[in-house]
Design an enzyme around this catalytic site. Structure first.
Site, PDB file in Angstrom:
ATOM      1  N   ASP A 150       0.855  -1.209   0.024  1.00  0.00           N
ATOM      2  CA  ASP A 150       0.320   0.014   0.082  1.00  0.00           C
ATOM      3  C   ASP A 150       0.659   1.147  -0.133  1.00  0.00           C
ATOM      4  O   ASP A 150       1.578   1.627   1.124  1.00  0.00           O
ATOM      5  CB  ASP A 150      -0.904  -0.024   1.377  1.00  0.00           C
ATOM      6  CG  ASP A 150      -1.836  -1.033   0.928  1.00  0.00           C
ATOM      7  OD1 ASP A 150      -1.658  -1.983   0.398  1.00  0.00           O
ATOM      8  OD2 ASP A 150      -2.995  -0.927   2.050  1.00  0.00           O
ATOM      9  N   LYS A 213      -6.946   3.044  -3.499  1.00  0.00           N
ATOM     10  CA  LYS A 213      -7.359   3.070  -1.985  1.00  0.00           C
ATOM     11  C   LYS A 213      -7.432   4.558  -1.597  1.00  0.00           C
ATOM     12  O   LYS A 213      -6.875   5.655  -1.780  1.00  0.00           O
ATOM     13  CB  LYS A 213      -6.271   2.349  -1.160  1.00  0.00           C
ATOM     14  CG  LYS A 213      -6.445   2.481   0.343  1.00  0.00           C
ATOM     15  CD  LYS A 213      -5.379   1.771   1.114  1.00  0.00           C
ATOM     16  CE  LYS A 213      -5.288   1.724   2.412  1.00  0.00           C
ATOM     17  NZ  LYS A 213      -4.222   1.067   3.109  1.00  0.00           N
ATOM     18  N   LYS A 249     -10.219   0.246  -2.883  1.00  0.00           N
ATOM     19  CA  LYS A 249     -10.217  -0.161  -1.104  1.00  0.00           C
ATOM     20  C   LYS A 249     -10.661   1.107  -0.341  1.00  0.00           C
ATOM     21  O   LYS A 249      -9.607   1.777  -0.470  1.00  0.00           O
ATOM     22  CB  LYS A 249      -8.913  -0.773  -0.968  1.00  0.00           C
ATOM     23  CG  LYS A 249      -8.573  -0.793   0.553  1.00  0.00           C
ATOM     24  CD  LYS A 249      -7.204  -1.393   0.993  1.00  0.00           C
ATOM     25  CE  LYS A 249      -7.060  -1.247   2.396  1.00  0.00           C
ATOM     26  NZ  LYS A 249      -5.668  -2.023   2.834  1.00  0.00           N
TER      27      LYS A 249
END
Lengths: 313, 279
Positions: A150, A213, A249
């Site tokens: 991430d 995300k 996400k």
């Protein structure tokens, strides 16, 4: 909107000017419309068997996260064990998400369980460091066995219009990822406008992110419904343009089962079934899992449970 | 000029706020002669659940406050009630004189319980003689969240079931059968330094609210005083056994009599500490 975009996306990153022209050529977001649509979808009532299915699906999509300065190997082990066995009859979660130096602990604990190990990197959460440091941060996590990375984008560069810098960083980190999946954190709470959220989404997708995300979870507001809606529209349009499917996400601020179910409704109504799987949609959360388990217990036993009956994390 | 009448909306009292029922439902409150009096919010199971969460959230702060402080706040509630005697007398209805007497008795009851806050530990706790070089002390501690089914009548009954539960440091969710005075009492609580969530007032139907509260695993005590259906009470008591809730069974009480300590001590648990002598 897609017609103008069908020219090869490979060229758009040839220079900052080209990239800028492309991103600013994206249609603007109707703020009021997006807010209203998200609010309207949030009123859907999901009950009984549908609720039970939604809860299990949501549990299987959770990226169980601990990103505190006070994280210890013991805490990561405990959380990983919970990720494999959240509760009686409940499915395992999708992944655990930790800092790079604790990846090896999670990898050892989760070996063979099917639960993925995700690691934040690139000077998380601010992203304020040199590209060199960001790449080696990523390499550290990958070497320790992380399945997913991430990364955060450089919001400063993005907001000052240096899109090429953001693009090149994502490309470089993607290269450092090897086989690991790359999730690109846009930190929508710092992007100021919905138009910027749409631009950042496209930028991340063009640069090769496998997931986009919303947030680090360290900045408020985090994963709001309208922002998630805009990102879902972006991945839908991106697939229509290029044929490549990108995951989404939302992370941060999703605390209750109701929040999670609202997200699932949003996915179903915006991009449809194809995204309703842990491979394409994740929920970044820590406290959410306990609430999902509590609601699950209520549905199976008919009794409301208290927080005393679930592990602290 | 004639004024438009400004009628009060009777809502719930949860976590220090006055929300409508999550379900959006309401029911008609009628006078003893069958005339329309008001619409009251009809709480749902979800409202009860929210009320329990609010009570749980408030528990740490309230049970951690010094007994002296809790006594002061209860006394403050009595002060606020005193200032609104006329309003309560009107809402209770019935004979004017009887209603006024009842409000006075309710104020006195609050003051009586307020005084107990820092004395109950001396009376209910003990220093135990043990066969060894130890100080051995037993002190009462609050149980946690208590679900209370208040008697529908009189108002004095409502005060007499809430005060003993909270004075010792518990927080409570109260199912009130007579909504008007109860919700106005919520306004008194909201303006008297009582932290939000310590008392949560639900108006609605017992058969809808009591089973959920009795089965709730995060509720530690159950006061069934006001339950009028014996079967409902029996079922509630059985459900309460699942996590060993402390229970007060339905009783017909003379609310004007001296209360005694029973209502306070029922929702107390005893902690005993051993401490070596000479250290």
């Amino acid at each position: 909107m897609v017609s103008t975009v069908t020219t090869s996306l490979a060229d758009v990153a040839s220079s900052n000017a080209a990239l800028r022209a492309f991103l600013h050529g994206l249609p603007g977001v109707d703020r009021v419309g997006a807010d209203q649509r998200a609010a309207m979808l949030g009123t859907r009532s999901i009950k009984t068997t549908a609720k039970a299915q939604a809860i299990d699906l949501a549990i299987s999509m959770v990226d169980l996260t601990t990103l505190e300065g006070a994280d210890t190997p013991g805490k990561v082990r405990a959380m990983s064990t919970k990720a494999m066995h959240p509760g009686e009859g409940a499915p395992r979660v999708a992944a655990v998400c930790v800092y790079p130096d604790l990846v090896h602990v999670a990898v050892e604990t989760l070996k063979g369980s099917g639960v993925k190990v995700a690691s934040v990197s690139t000077a998380f959460p601010s992203g304020r460091s040199s590209l060199e440091v960001k790449v080696s941060d990523t390499a550290l996590a990958v070497a320790a066995g992380a399945d997913e990375i991430d990364m955060v984008i450089d919001r400063g560069a993005f907001l000052s219009g240096d899109y090429l810098k953001v693009y090149e960083e994502i490309v470089a980190v993607k290269a450092a990822c090897g086989d690991a999946h790359l999730k690109v954190i846009l930190e929508t709470g710092e992007l100021a406008t919905y138009d910027n959220v749409r631009r950042a989404s496209w930028l991340a997708m063009i640069a090769g992110g496998d997931f986009i995300k919303t947030s680090t979870g360290k900045v408020q507001p985090a994963a709001t419904l309208p922002v998630t809606l805009i990102m879902l529209e972006a991945v839908r349009d991106f697939r229509a343009t290029t044929g490549t499917q990108i995951g989404v996400k939302p992370a941060g601020g999703i605390r209750t089962t109701k929040d999670a179910i609202k997200m699932l409704v949003l996915v179903n109504e915006t991009v449809g079934d194809d995204w309703l799987s842990p491979d394409w949609f994740r929920l970044g959360a820590s406290t959410l899992l306990n609430d999902l388990l509590m609601q699950r217990q209520k549905l199976t036993t008919g009794r409301y449970a208290g927080p005393d009956y679930f592990t602290l994390d | 000029m004639t004024r438009l009448s400004v009628r009060k909306t009777y809502k719930l009292y949860i976590g220090g706020a006055f929300p409508r029922s999550e379900s959006g439902r309401s029911y008609v409150v009628a006078s003893s002669k069958g005339e329309f009096v008001a619409n009251a919010a009809r709480a749902s199971r979800k409202d009860a659940r929210d009320a329990v969460s609010a009570a749980r959230k408030a528990f740490a702060g309230w049970s951690g406050a010094t007994p002296y402080n809790r006594g002061q706040i209860l006394y403050r509630v009595a002060e606020m009630l005193e200032g609104r005697r006329a309003q309560f007398a009107e809402e209770i209805g019935g004979g004017k004189k009887a209603a006024a007497e009842q409000v006075d008795a309710a104020v006195d009851r609050l003051v009586w319980y307020a005084g107990w806050s820092d004395k109950i530990a001396s009376v209910h706790g003990s220093a135990n003689p043990v066969a060894g070089p130890y100080f051995n002390l037993s002190t009462p501690e609050p149980s946690g969240v208590v679900a209370v089914v208040a008697p529908s009548d009189p108002f004095l009954g409502l005060i007499s079931v809430i005060a003993p539960v909270i004075v010792t440091g518990n927080t409570c969710v109260v199912v009130c059968s007579s909504p008007m005075a109860a919700i106005t009492f919520g306004e008194v609580l909201a303006t008297s330094d009582l932290p939000g969530g310590v008392v949560n007032l639900l108006t609605g139907f017992q058969k809808e609210l009591v089973p959920g509260l009795a089965a709730h695993m995060d509720v530690n005590g159950l006061d069934l005083t006001g339950v009028d259906d014996p079967e409902l009470a029996l079922k509630a008591e059985q459900d309460a056994a699942e996590n060993l809730k402390r229970v007060i069974r339905p009783v017909a009480e003379d609310w004007t009599a001296e209360p005694g300590l029973e209502r306070m001590t029922r929702f107390l648990e005893t902690k005993t500490v051993w401490h070596p002598v000479g250290i």
